[in-house]
Design a protein around this motif. Structure first.
Motif, short mmCIF file in Angstrom:
data_model
loop_
_atom_site.label_atom_id
_atom_site.label_comp_id
_atom_site.label_asym_id
_atom_site.label_seq_id
_atom_site.Cartn_x
_atom_site.Cartn_y
_atom_site.Cartn_z
N UNK A 68 -3.35 3.57 -2.33
CA UNK A 68 -3.34 2.83 -3.59
C UNK A 68 -2.38 1.67 -3.44
N UNK A 69 -2.29 0.86 -4.48
CA UNK A 69 -1.36 -0.26 -4.42
C UNK A 69 -0.16 0.03 -5.29
N UNK A 70 1.00 -0.30 -4.75
CA UNK A 70 2.22 -0.17 -5.54
C UNK A 70 2.69 -1.59 -5.85
N UNK A 71 2.87 -1.90 -7.13
CA UNK A 71 3.30 -3.26 -7.46
C UNK A 71 4.74 -3.49 -7.02
N UNK A 72 5.01 -4.69 -6.54
CA UNK A 72 6.39 -5.04 -6.22
C UNK A 72 7.02 -5.50 -7.54
N UNK A 73 7.95 -4.69 -8.05
CA UNK A 73 8.51 -4.94 -9.37
C UNK A 73 9.92 -5.54 -9.23
N UNK A 74 10.14 -6.63 -9.93
CA UNK A 74 11.46 -7.26 -9.87
C UNK A 74 12.09 -7.24 -11.26
N UNK A 75 13.41 -7.18 -11.26
CA UNK A 75 14.15 -7.29 -12.52
C UNK A 75 15.21 -8.34 -12.31
N UNK A 76 15.34 -9.23 -13.26
CA UNK A 76 16.34 -10.27 -13.09
C UNK A 76 16.95 -10.59 -14.46
N UNK A 77 18.26 -10.79 -14.45
CA UNK A 77 18.95 -11.12 -15.71
C UNK A 77 19.12 -12.63 -15.83
N UNK A 78 18.91 -13.11 -17.03
CA UNK A 78 19.11 -14.53 -17.33
C UNK A 78 19.95 -14.65 -18.59
N UNK A 79 20.73 -15.71 -18.63
CA UNK A 79 21.43 -16.00 -19.87
C UNK A 79 20.48 -16.78 -20.77
N UNK A 96 0.82 -1.21 0.00
CA UNK A 96 0.00 0.00 0.00
C UNK A 96 0.86 1.25 0.00
N UNK A 97 0.40 2.26 -0.72
CA UNK A 97 1.09 3.55 -0.71
C UNK A 97 0.04 4.64 -0.84
N UNK A 98 0.23 5.74 -0.13
CA UNK A 98 -0.73 6.83 -0.23
C UNK A 98 -0.60 7.50 -1.59
N UNK A 99 -1.75 7.81 -2.18
CA UNK A 99 -1.75 8.45 -3.49
C UNK A 99 -0.90 9.72 -3.49
N UNK A 100 -0.90 10.44 -2.36
CA UNK A 100 -0.14 11.68 -2.28
C UNK A 100 1.36 11.46 -2.23
#
Length: 167
Positions: A89-100, A29-33
């Motif tokens: 509001x909801x903030x998505x938990x975003x992940x980035x990962x590298x793969x060969x 959760x995160x406040x819209x403001x």
């Protein structure tokens, strides 16, 4: 009249908590403001990167409202939302990962290996619809060693970038 509103909100939050279950870690959760440009937010159920954000006061006794324009991080589709800045509001938990990139099969599924040598074969390229995917496809067929970046949010994952490993 305000008392009733507080009760309803309280009940809504309770049911939401109860149903969240194991998927709770998909968003925080995160406040819209508290949102700002280039941060992530869920708009209409889609994980978006905010491209435009402004707040406006609505008259003398009105609450400040946040005008949020976001672009879906997977499809690039634009979504807009307006809500009180005090609203959660909801903030998505975003992940980035590298793969060969190990292989691409005839159905365009990628065989990917991470730095722990774990492999996965559940992500598919869309060379016709995605520039990056087209490039990956062509580079791979030209025997280049490639590392792809997989973006993940809300149980969706997509290959969003590629770089060549210089041998």
């Amino acid at each position: 009249g305000n008392v009733w509103w507080a009760v309803v909100v309280g009940e809504m939050e309770e049911t939401f908590e109860g149903n969240a279950g194991s998927g709770a870690s998909d968003t925080v959760p995160i406040q819209a403001g508290a949102l700002k440009k280039n941060s992530f937010v869920v708009i209409k159920g889609f994980p978006c990167k905010i491209v435009d954000y402004s707040t406006s006061k609505t008259g003398k006794h009105g609450h400040a409202k946040a005008n949020i324009t976001g672009i879906d991080i997977f499809t690039g589709k634009k979504y807009e939302d307006i809500c009180p800045t005090s609203h959660n509001m909801e903030q998505p938990v975003v992940t980035r990962k590298d793969y060969q990139l190990m292989n691409i099969d005839e159905e365009n599924y990628c065989s990917l290996m991470d730095d722990k040598n774990d492999t996965r074969e559940d992500l598919k390229l869309d060379p016709a619809g995605e520039e990056v995917h087209k490039k990956i496809f062509e580079d791979f067929n030209n025997d280049k060693d490639l590392v792809v970046t997989v973006l993940g949010a809300m149980k969706t994952e997509k290959i969003i970038a590629v770089k060549e490993i210089s041998s």
